[in-house]
Scaffold this active site. Structure first.
Site, mmCIF file in Angstrom:
data_model
loop_
_atom_site.group_PDB
_atom_site.id
_atom_site.type_symbol
_atom_site.label_atom_id
_atom_site.label_comp_id
_atom_site.label_asym_id
_atom_site.label_seq_id
_atom_site.Cartn_x
_atom_site.Cartn_y
_atom_site.Cartn_z
ATOM 1 N N HIS A 178 1.543 -3.517 9.549
ATOM 2 C CA HIS A 178 3.248 -3.139 9.088
ATOM 3 C C HIS A 178 4.026 -2.791 10.201
ATOM 4 C CE1 HIS A 178 2.849 -4.354 4.629
ATOM 5 N NE2 HIS A 178 1.740 -3.729 4.796
ATOM 6 N N HIS A 208 1.089 -1.135 -0.120
ATOM 7 C CA HIS A 208 -0.053 0.003 0.001
ATOM 8 C C HIS A 208 0.803 1.093 0.138
ATOM 9 C CE1 HIS A 208 -3.254 -2.662 0.617
ATOM 10 N NE2 HIS A 208 -4.139 -1.769 0.494
#
Ligand SMILES: CC(C)=CCC/C(C)=C/CC/C(C)=C/COP(=O)(O)O
Length: 296
Positions: A257, A215
């Site tokens: 993440h 992303h």
């Protein structure tokens, strides 16, 4: 009277214990180790038979020279015992980590600590759990599928050569991004943070890995692409940059993440745009693509 120094098991150290090790000396693990502190290793070794603890293979490797040579040098011991034992090469590297190694471990520790702190939307019961639906909406705004489908749709609707050229390059950029991120994820194989819930909208098999954030690469790539190829008013330009930044931050807040995955993702996405710009597809250098598309 000061009490004698003791090892972690409470055994006295020093001359009386010189048949065992002198833990903590730099040559014996004062510099740290990948399994646990060498200090603890040597203390444990001093009271156990070789091979008794099979939890770490490194332990065995450093064990044999220690026991073969009898004792570690101890302050005040005789000259014959003063020279440090020669450890195998791989152990010496372990015991004397380079400055870079220490810096990387520190960075990694800070990364894990910060990512855990920022993972405030990782679950419904997290401190900012109520923001989770909003974060997941942001997640979809940076997902590969809407971007690919949206670009294909616009390409099919575009009736100008200039528009088609830009969209064709955006498509190329998105595919390049998917490929590079999948390659890197497969190579690095860094696991997602432990607090992540794997409830993401459509994923590929490599998406079980977290480095780099797909992303974040897409956010940096697409926003740089838009800023360079669309004529937008300043407030909209600011909005594009903000979207990219908040999307990156939301990856950490969702617990998907670690910070370094996102930071590297931004860097990679920025770099990918430079590649796309360098290899810019046009009717002049890739006529086949444009003719084929026109025939659709
Ligand atoms: C043409 C093709 C292979 C399309 C696949 C699109 C797809 C499923 C992309 C996955 C996007 C995704 C879930 C990336 C993971 O992002 P992270 O930020 O979690 O690394």
């Amino acid at each position: 009277m000061p009490s004698p120094r003791r090892n972690v098991e409470g055994r006295p150290l020093g001359a009386a214990a010189s048949s065992s090790s002198s833990p903590g000396s730099p040559a014996h693990g004062g510099g740290g180790s990948s399994c646990s502190s060498r200090f603890e290793f040597q203390s444990l070794l001093s009271s156990r038979a070789p091979g008794a603890d099979a939890t770490c293979p490194r332990l065995r490797a450093s064990e044999s020279p220690v026991h073969r040579r009898g004792s570690f040098p101890v302050a005040g011991a005789g000259p014959s015992q003063a020279s440090p034992p020669q450890l195998p090469e791989e152990d010496r590297m372990d015991l004397n980590p380079s400055f870079l190694g220490i810096a990387l471990r520190c960075l990694l520790a800070i990364d894990l600590w910060l990512s855990k702190k920022l993972g405030v939307c990782a679950g419904e019961s997290s401190s900012w759990g109520s923001m989770r639906p909003l974060m997941k909406l942001l997640e979809i705004s940076g997902h590969g599928i809407p971007w690919l489908l949206g670009t294909l749709y616009c390409l099919s609707r575009s009736n100008s050569w200039a528009g088609r050229e830009v969209l064709m390059n955006l498509l190329f950029a998105l595919l390049l991004d998917l490929l590079l991120v999948a390659l890197l994820k497969g190579l690095v194989r860094r696991r997602r943070p432990a607090h992540n819930q794997m409830d993401m909208f459509v994923t590929l098999s490599v998406d079980k890995y977290s480095f780099p954030s797909g992303h974040a690469t897409r956010a940096a790539l697409v926003s740089r692409f838009i800023l360079n190829h669309l004529v937008l008013a300043i407030p909209l330009r600011v909005l594009v940059v903000l979207w990219a930044f908040i999307l990156g931050l939301s990856r950490v807040m969702l617990g998907r993440h670690n910070v370094t995955d996102v930071a590297f993702g931004f860097f990679l996405g920025y770099l990918q745009y430079s590649i796309v710009d360098y290899c810019w597809l046009s009717p002049q250098n890739a006529p086949v693509l444009f003719v084929l598309w026109n025939q659709q």
